[in-house]
Write a protein that holds these residues in place. Structure first.
Motif, short mmCIF file in Angstrom:
data_model
loop_
_atom_site.label_atom_id
_atom_site.label_comp_id
_atom_site.label_asym_id
_atom_site.label_seq_id
_atom_site.Cartn_x
_atom_site.Cartn_y
_atom_site.Cartn_z
N PHE A 278 0.28 -1.23 -0.50
CA PHE A 278 0.03 0.06 0.21
C PHE A 278 0.99 1.45 0.32
CE2 PHE A 278 -3.62 -2.60 2.23
CZ PHE A 278 -3.97 -2.67 0.84
N ILE A 279 2.02 1.40 0.93
CA ILE A 279 3.16 2.29 0.92
C ILE A 279 3.41 2.25 -0.61
CG2 ILE A 279 5.03 3.49 1.72
CD1 ILE A 279 5.05 1.67 4.19
N GLY A 280 4.10 1.32 -0.88
CA GLY A 280 4.50 1.92 -2.55
C GLY A 280 3.07 2.19 -3.70
N LEU A 281 1.63 1.77 -3.67
CA LEU A 281 0.71 2.04 -4.28
C LEU A 281 0.64 3.57 -4.45
CD1 LEU A 281 -1.30 -1.11 -4.26
CD2 LEU A 281 -0.01 -0.11 -6.21
N THR A 282 0.21 4.66 -3.25
CA THR A 282 0.14 5.33 -2.38
C THR A 282 1.80 6.53 -2.87
OG1 THR A 282 -1.11 4.59 -0.89
CG2 THR A 282 -0.31 7.25 -0.67
N ILE A 283 2.49 5.96 -3.22
CA ILE A 283 3.55 6.59 -3.61
C ILE A 283 3.69 7.02 -5.21
CG2 ILE A 283 6.08 6.85 -3.74
CD1 ILE A 283 6.71 5.67 -1.12
N ALA A 284 3.27 5.98 -5.82
CA ALA A 284 3.46 5.83 -7.37
C ALA A 284 1.99 6.42 -7.63
CB ALA A 284 3.02 3.87 -7.83
N GLY A 288 2.17 10.24 -10.41
CA GLY A 288 1.44 10.57 -10.83
C GLY A 288 0.86 8.69 -12.17
N VAL A 289 1.50 7.49 -11.35
CA VAL A 289 0.89 6.54 -12.47
C VAL A 289 -0.45 6.27 -12.65
CG1 VAL A 289 0.95 3.94 -11.96
CG2 VAL A 289 3.56 5.22 -11.09
N PRO A 290 -0.90 6.19 -13.49
CA PRO A 290 -2.47 5.70 -13.75
C PRO A 290 -2.96 5.26 -12.79
CG PRO A 290 -0.93 5.88 -16.07
CD PRO A 290 -0.30 5.27 -14.19
N PHE A 291 -4.15 5.34 -12.52
CA PHE A 291 -4.69 4.95 -11.54
C PHE A 291 -5.11 2.77 -12.05
CE2 PHE A 291 -9.18 2.50 -10.05
CZ PHE A 291 -8.62 2.94 -8.57
N GLN A 292 -5.52 2.69 -13.13
CA GLN A 292 -5.81 1.68 -14.33
C GLN A 292 -4.64 0.68 -13.54
OE1 GLN A 292 -5.88 3.98 -15.69
NE2 GLN A 292 -7.96 3.94 -16.58
N TRP A 293 -3.12 0.79 -14.05
CA TRP A 293 -2.08 0.31 -13.26
C TRP A 293 -1.74 0.04 -12.01
CZ3 TRP A 293 0.83 -2.88 -16.54
CH2 TRP A 293 0.94 -1.99 -18.12
N ALA A 295 -4.39 -0.25 -9.10
CA ALA A 295 -5.57 -1.61 -9.89
C ALA A 295 -5.04 -2.56 -9.94
CB ALA A 295 -7.08 -1.02 -10.38
N LEU A 296 -4.82 -2.62 -11.28
CA LEU A 296 -4.19 -4.33 -11.42
C LEU A 296 -2.61 -4.16 -10.92
CD1 LEU A 296 -3.50 -6.28 -13.79
CD2 LEU A 296 -2.52 -5.61 -14.66
N ILE A 297 -1.66 -3.91 -10.09
CA ILE A 297 -1.12 -4.32 -9.42
C ILE A 297 -1.62 -4.75 -8.02
CG2 ILE A 297 1.68 -3.64 -8.18
CD1 ILE A 297 1.51 -1.68 -10.53
N GLY A 298 -2.50 -3.86 -7.15
CA GLY A 298 -2.82 -3.88 -6.41
C GLY A 298 -4.42 -5.34 -6.41
N GLY A 299 -4.20 -5.50 -7.40
CA GLY A 299 -4.75 -6.97 -7.19
C GLY A 299 -4.54 -8.62 -7.27
N LEU A 300 -3.41 -7.77 -8.27
CA LEU A 300 -2.62 -9.14 -8.42
C LEU A 300 -1.51 -9.93 -8.09
CD1 LEU A 300 -2.25 -8.99 -12.41
CD2 LEU A 300 -3.40 -10.64 -11.07
N VAL A 301 -0.46 -9.07 -7.34
CA VAL A 301 0.44 -8.86 -6.21
C VAL A 301 0.03 -9.06 -5.60
CG1 VAL A 301 2.04 -8.05 -5.12
CG2 VAL A 301 2.03 -7.12 -7.54
N PRO A 302 -0.94 -9.05 -4.56
CA PRO A 302 -1.56 -10.12 -3.11
C PRO A 302 -1.59 -11.45 -3.54
CG PRO A 302 -2.20 -7.77 -3.45
CD PRO A 302 -2.17 -8.08 -4.58
N ILE A 303 -2.37 -11.98 -4.64
CA ILE A 303 -2.59 -13.21 -4.93
C ILE A 303 -1.32 -14.46 -5.10
CG2 ILE A 303 -3.94 -14.71 -6.21
CD1 ILE A 303 -5.42 -12.59 -6.95
N VAL A 304 -0.60 -13.51 -6.15
CA VAL A 304 0.49 -14.45 -6.19
C VAL A 304 2.04 -14.12 -5.06
CG1 VAL A 304 2.81 -13.90 -8.02
CG2 VAL A 304 1.03 -13.01 -8.45
#
Length: 351
Positions: A278-284, A288-293, A295-304
């Motif tokens: 969450f820290i990394g996603l917030t900083i990203a 200016g990292v697009p929300f779509q990216w 959301a994709l990272i936040g959805g897949l990384v926890p599963i992996v």
């Protein structure tokens, strides 16, 4: 001032984490007698009480301890983070099997990552809305709107009485009166919604005065209550560990070589990683990292990560790890998180 508060949160989390981190295998100076218990020293630490032979006695040492706690963790943090992010199963297995001096303990990194996460949220301006209006504020706004409608109606009625029938002024006054009547009816419905306490049967009486008082406060000031929920979120985040423990234990109930301690280490390291994610996603997101990216990272990384963590920590085959990953994800979304939110709501009401 938010940045200073956030920095304070990070330092607090690091120092609390350092306080619970066991000191093992850390360098220190040598002396002849332990200054704590008086035992003769034969190395860098007292073999009786564990205190380091060398002790600091300077102001500079205080700042060194703060900086040491925040960015160093005696070098353990930099050995722990790569494994926690990319090989979590190996980290958990090695820690459980006794390799403690090399890595930050689960609870220490849990506290550090948690305080850091909320500090980053504060810097990024992520917080619950505080401008939500309670029922009293809404009723006051409705009363003000009703007063304006009445004034508009009176003005239209006066124009209607003075204007000639069929004239544009006469027709406009009729439309204004109709609009005022429609607005008055809408406001009447809003009053019923904003002030349900006017119906005696709608009042909530739980029989517990403290809970009733909390419900009344929530009704009057929902913004404050949302802030309390966020505050309780990190104060009581440790509840996620005991809430998750029974469900993880059930997944391995027939494997007697894995005990409650193994599950607790697995859960605590997992929650710490999610905080770091969450820290990394917030900083990203702030960069200016697009929300779509995101959301994709936040959805897949926890599963992996959960899959790799389960597979390595419990030495599972791929299919078994995948099956337990899916089961754990269902348990998290359907039971663990809802129970945690309910606990926060309850603590917010009675706190």
């Amino acid at each position: 001032m938010g940045e200073f508060d956030a920095a304070g949160e990070i330092i607090t989390g690091a120092l609390i984490g350092r306080a619970v981190e066991p000191r093992a295998g850390e360098p220190g100076g040598e002396g002849t007698m332990c200054l704590n218990c008086g035992t003769g020293l034969i190395g860098q630490h007292c073999h009786r009480c564990g205190q380091a032979a060398h002790v600091h006695r300077s102001i500079g040492a205080i700042w060194h301890e703060i900086l040491h706690g925040v960015v160093h963790f005696d070098g353990k943090l930099w050995r722990t983070l790569p494994l926690l992010c990319f090989r979590p199963g190996i980290l958990t297995r090695r820690y459980i099997e006794g390799e403690r001096a090399r890595f930050v303990s689960p609870m220490a990194i849990f506290l550090f990552s948690l305080f850091t996460m909320f500090a980053v949220f504060q810097i990024a301006g992520i917080s619950p809305p505080t401008d939500l209006k309670g029922s009293a504020d809404v009723s006051e706004s409705i009363a003000e709107s009703r007063h304006k409608i009445e004034e508009s109606r009176k003005k239209a009625e006066q124009t209607l009485a003075e204007a000639k029938p069929g004239s544009p002024e006469y027709l406009q006054a009729q439309e204004d009166i109709e609009e005022a009547e429609a607005g008055d009816k809408a406001l009447s419905r809003a009053v019923m919604i904003a002030n349900p306490a006017s119906d005696e049967n709608s009042e909530v009486h739980t029989g517990w005065a403290r809970l009733d008082h909390g419900l009344e406060k929530w009704k009057k000031n929902p913004g404050l209550m949302l802030y309390k929920l966020q505050s309780n979120g990190y104060k009581f985040s440790w509840l996620l560990i005991p809430l998750s423990l029974p469900f993880v234990w059930l997944m391995f109930a027939w494997k007697r070589r894995f005990g409650g301690y193994d599950h607790a280490v697995f859960i605590t390291y997992s929650i710490a990683f999610m905080s770091i994610l969450f820290i990394g996603l917030t900083i990203a997101g702030s960069l200016g990292v697009p929300f779509q990216w995101l959301a994709l990272i936040g959805g897949l990384v926890p599963i992996v990560h959960i899959y790799k963590h389960l597979k390595g920590a419990y030495q599972l085959r791929r299919f078994s790890a995948l099956l337990r990953t899916l089961l754990l994800l269902v348990l998290i979304s359907a039971l663990i998180v809802p129970l945690f939110v309910l606990a926060l709501v309850f603590l917010g009401l009675v706190g």
